[in-house]
Design a protein around this motif. Structure first.
Motif, PDB file in Angstrom:
ATOM      1  N   MET A   1     107.846   3.742  37.460  1.00 23.21           N
ATOM      2  CA  MET A   1     108.300   4.820  37.949  1.00 23.21           C
ATOM      3  C   MET A   1     108.690   5.859  36.868  1.00 23.21           C
ATOM      4  N   ALA A   2     107.930   6.000  35.839  1.00 23.44           N
ATOM      5  CA  ALA A   2     108.233   6.888  34.840  1.00 23.44           C
ATOM      6  C   ALA A   2     108.100   8.206  35.197  1.00 23.44           C
ATOM      7  N   GLY A   3     109.277   8.843  34.627  1.00 24.22           N
ATOM      8  CA  GLY A   3     108.971  10.392  34.967  1.00 24.22           C
ATOM      9  C   GLY A   3     110.089  10.597  35.888  1.00 24.22           C
ATOM     10  N   VAL A   4     110.568   9.754  36.753  1.00 23.85           N
ATOM     11  CA  VAL A   4     111.553   9.900  37.747  1.00 23.85           C
ATOM     12  C   VAL A   4     112.838   9.565  37.314  1.00 23.85           C
ATOM     13  N   ALA A   5     113.660  10.827  37.720  1.00 20.31           N
ATOM     14  CA  ALA A   5     115.088  10.620  37.091  1.00 20.31           C
ATOM     15  C   ALA A   5     115.800   9.542  37.779  1.00 20.31           C
ATOM     16  N   TRP A   6     115.668   9.365  39.040  1.00 19.81           N
ATOM     17  CA  TRP A   6     116.359   8.134  39.711  1.00 19.81           C
ATOM     18  C   TRP A   6     115.484   7.443  40.762  1.00 19.81           C
ATOM     19  N   HIS A   7     116.149   6.354  40.888  1.00 21.67           N
ATOM     20  CA  HIS A   7     115.489   5.310  41.780  1.00 21.67           C
ATOM     21  C   HIS A   7     115.780   5.728  43.594  1.00 21.67           C
ATOM     22  N   TYR A   8     116.828   5.781  43.738  1.00 21.67           N
ATOM     23  CA  TYR A   8     117.466   5.914  44.912  1.00 21.67           C
ATOM     24  C   TYR A   8     118.348   7.229  45.116  1.00 21.67           C
ATOM     25  N   VAL A   9     118.633   7.955  46.291  1.00 21.28           N
ATOM     26  CA  VAL A   9     119.636   8.616  46.657  1.00 21.28           C
ATOM     27  C   VAL A   9     120.174   7.971  47.693  1.00 21.28           C
ATOM     28  N   LEU A  10     121.542   7.992  47.263  1.00 18.59           N
ATOM     29  CA  LEU A  10     122.376   7.228  48.644  1.00 18.59           C
ATOM     30  C   LEU A  10     123.360   8.180  49.290  1.00 18.59           C
ATOM     31  N   LYS A  11     123.522   8.472  50.529  1.00 17.93           N
ATOM     32  CA  LYS A  11     124.499   9.337  50.981  1.00 17.93           C
ATOM     33  C   LYS A  11     125.652   8.579  51.354  1.00 17.93           C
ATOM     34  N   PHE A  12     127.055   9.067  50.613  1.00 15.36           N
ATOM     35  CA  PHE A  12     128.246   8.684  50.672  1.00 15.36           C
ATOM     36  C   PHE A  12     129.211   9.743  51.443  1.00 15.36           C
ATOM     37  N   ILE A  13     129.944   9.160  52.262  1.00 13.77           N
ATOM     38  CA  ILE A  13     130.957   9.893  53.225  1.00 13.77           C
ATOM     39  C   ILE A  13     132.525   9.442  52.409  1.00 13.77           C
ATOM     40  N   ILE A  14     133.533  10.389  52.255  1.00  9.69           N
ATOM     41  CA  ILE A  14     134.831   9.903  51.643  1.00  9.69           C
ATOM     42  C   ILE A  14     135.582  10.479  52.968  1.00  9.69           C
ATOM     43  N   THR A  15     136.507   9.578  53.511  1.00 11.89           N
ATOM     44  CA  THR A  15     137.123   9.837  54.614  1.00 11.89           C
ATOM     45  C   THR A  15     138.626   9.041  54.592  1.00 11.89           C
ATOM     46  N   PRO A  54     123.131  -1.229  35.745  1.00  8.85           N
ATOM     47  CA  PRO A  54     122.258  -2.180  34.699  1.00  8.85           C
ATOM     48  C   PRO A  54     121.639  -3.327  34.841  1.00  8.85           C
ATOM     49  N   GLU A  55     122.295  -4.244  35.877  1.00  8.36           N
ATOM     50  CA  GLU A  55     121.770  -5.544  36.286  1.00  8.36           C
ATOM     51  C   GLU A  55     120.780  -5.384  37.443  1.00  8.36           C
ATOM     52  N   GLU A  56     120.719  -4.221  38.147  1.00  8.25           N
ATOM     53  CA  GLU A  56     119.570  -3.834  39.174  1.00  8.25           C
ATOM     54  C   GLU A  56     118.542  -3.127  38.323  1.00  8.25           C
ATOM     55  N   ASN A  57     118.622  -2.649  37.183  1.00  6.08           N
ATOM     56  CA  ASN A  57     117.672  -2.030  36.628  1.00  6.08           C
ATOM     57  C   ASN A  57     117.343  -0.500  37.120  1.00  6.08           C
ATOM     58  N   LYS A  58     118.447  -0.033  37.803  1.00  2.83           N
ATOM     59  CA  LYS A  58     118.375   1.225  38.711  1.00  2.83           C
ATOM     60  C   LYS A  58     119.487   2.406  38.580  1.00  2.83           C
ATOM     61  N   VAL A  59     118.849   3.432  38.508  1.00  3.84           N
ATOM     62  CA  VAL A  59     119.409   4.793  38.351  1.00  3.84           C
ATOM     63  C   VAL A  59     119.643   5.266  39.971  1.00  3.84           C
ATOM     64  N   VAL A  60     120.796   5.533  40.207  1.00 10.12           N
ATOM     65  CA  VAL A  60     120.994   6.076  41.816  1.00 10.12           C
ATOM     66  C   VAL A  60     121.804   7.333  41.627  1.00 10.12           C
ATOM     67  N   LYS A  61     121.332   8.358  42.497  1.00 10.19           N
ATOM     68  CA  LYS A  61     122.048   9.587  42.814  1.00 10.19           C
ATOM     69  C   LYS A  61     122.748   9.486  43.912  1.00 10.19           C
ATOM     70  N   LEU A  62     124.025   9.597  43.803  1.00 14.10           N
ATOM     71  CA  LEU A  62     125.048   9.672  44.813  1.00 14.10           C
ATOM     72  C   LEU A  62     125.378  10.815  45.555  1.00 14.10           C
TER      73      LEU A  62
END
Length: 224
Positions: A1-15, A54-62
């Motif tokens: 996935m070269a050139g992609v800044a992150w692998h997943y976007v995850l939606k979080f709520i804080i309540t 790191p252990e998942e080798n993933k960059v995630v955008k929250l």
């Protein structure tokens, strides 16, 4: 996935209740600073953060939606629960009422959010607490702890929640709370619990794009 800044976007709520430090946790995560006297949240506030697992080798955008803790905004904030993949359920360790009220917030989340949502119970403001002998007078500027770690951890276990105590002021365990929940969500993705194409709270980065467009900000009258 070269050139992609992150692998997943995850939606979080804080309540959680008003004044438990939800906004301060979000600002600590996104800006690495402490809001000493934040204005009350009116409706929702938004922040985002890139984290690496790191252990998942993933960059995630929250994508994090900080929701108001007052009853007058409850109908608005509920609409933001829909489609969330993760939730920080926050209480103040020096306020027993905020811990008791967490049950009501959890019920709301379970009624309106994705049934597979990962929820982590966060006991905030540990920096304020006197953890000395029971009955001891708190030092100046401190408060007596009203919710023990063991009690909160036990309730979290009974409800199937993750758990951590944190301090938005010092930064202790703030990123760890989000990272722990993110690891659990990634595990659910790997096991097929969350579907990349059908779960609105989980967006997979597309290899053809150099960047991923954020979800558009939902209107207050609609659903996220």
């Amino acid at each position: 996935m070269a050139g992609v800044a992150w692998h997943y976007v995850l939606k979080f709520i804080i309540t959680g209740d008003a004044s438990v430090g939800k906004s301060s946790l979000l600002v600590r995560l996104t800006d690495q600073r402490f809001l000493a006297n934040p204005d009350p949240t009116l409706g929702v506030e938004f922040g985002s953060k890139l984290i690496t697992i790191p252990e998942e080798n993933k960059v995630v955008k929250l994508q994090c939606w900080d929701t108001a803790g007052t009853e007058s905004f409850r109908s608005i904030t509920r609409s933001y629960y829909r489609g969330a993949a993760g939730c920080l359920l926050v209480y103040d360790v020096s306020s027993r009422q905020s811990f008791l009220n967490a049950r009501s917030w959890l019920q709301d989340v379970r009624e309106h959010a994705d049934p597979h949502l990962t929820c982590i119970l966060v006991g905030n403001k540990v920096d304020l607490c006197n953890d000395g002998p029971e009955g001891a007078t708190p030092a100046q500027g401190q408060r007596a702890r009203q919710v023990s770690t063991d009690e909160a951890e036990l309730w979290a276990k009974e409800e199937g929640l993750l758990f951590v105590e944190a301090s938005a002021k010092s930064g202790v365990n703030v990123e760890a709370a989000f990272e722990t929940a993110t690891r659990d969500i990634l595990d659910k993705i790997r096991r097929g619990v969350f579907d990349d194409d059908r779960s609105p709270g989980v967006k997979l980065s597309k290899p053809a794009n150099d960047s991923l467009t954020l979800e558009s900000t939902p209107k207050k009258s609609g659903c996220c």
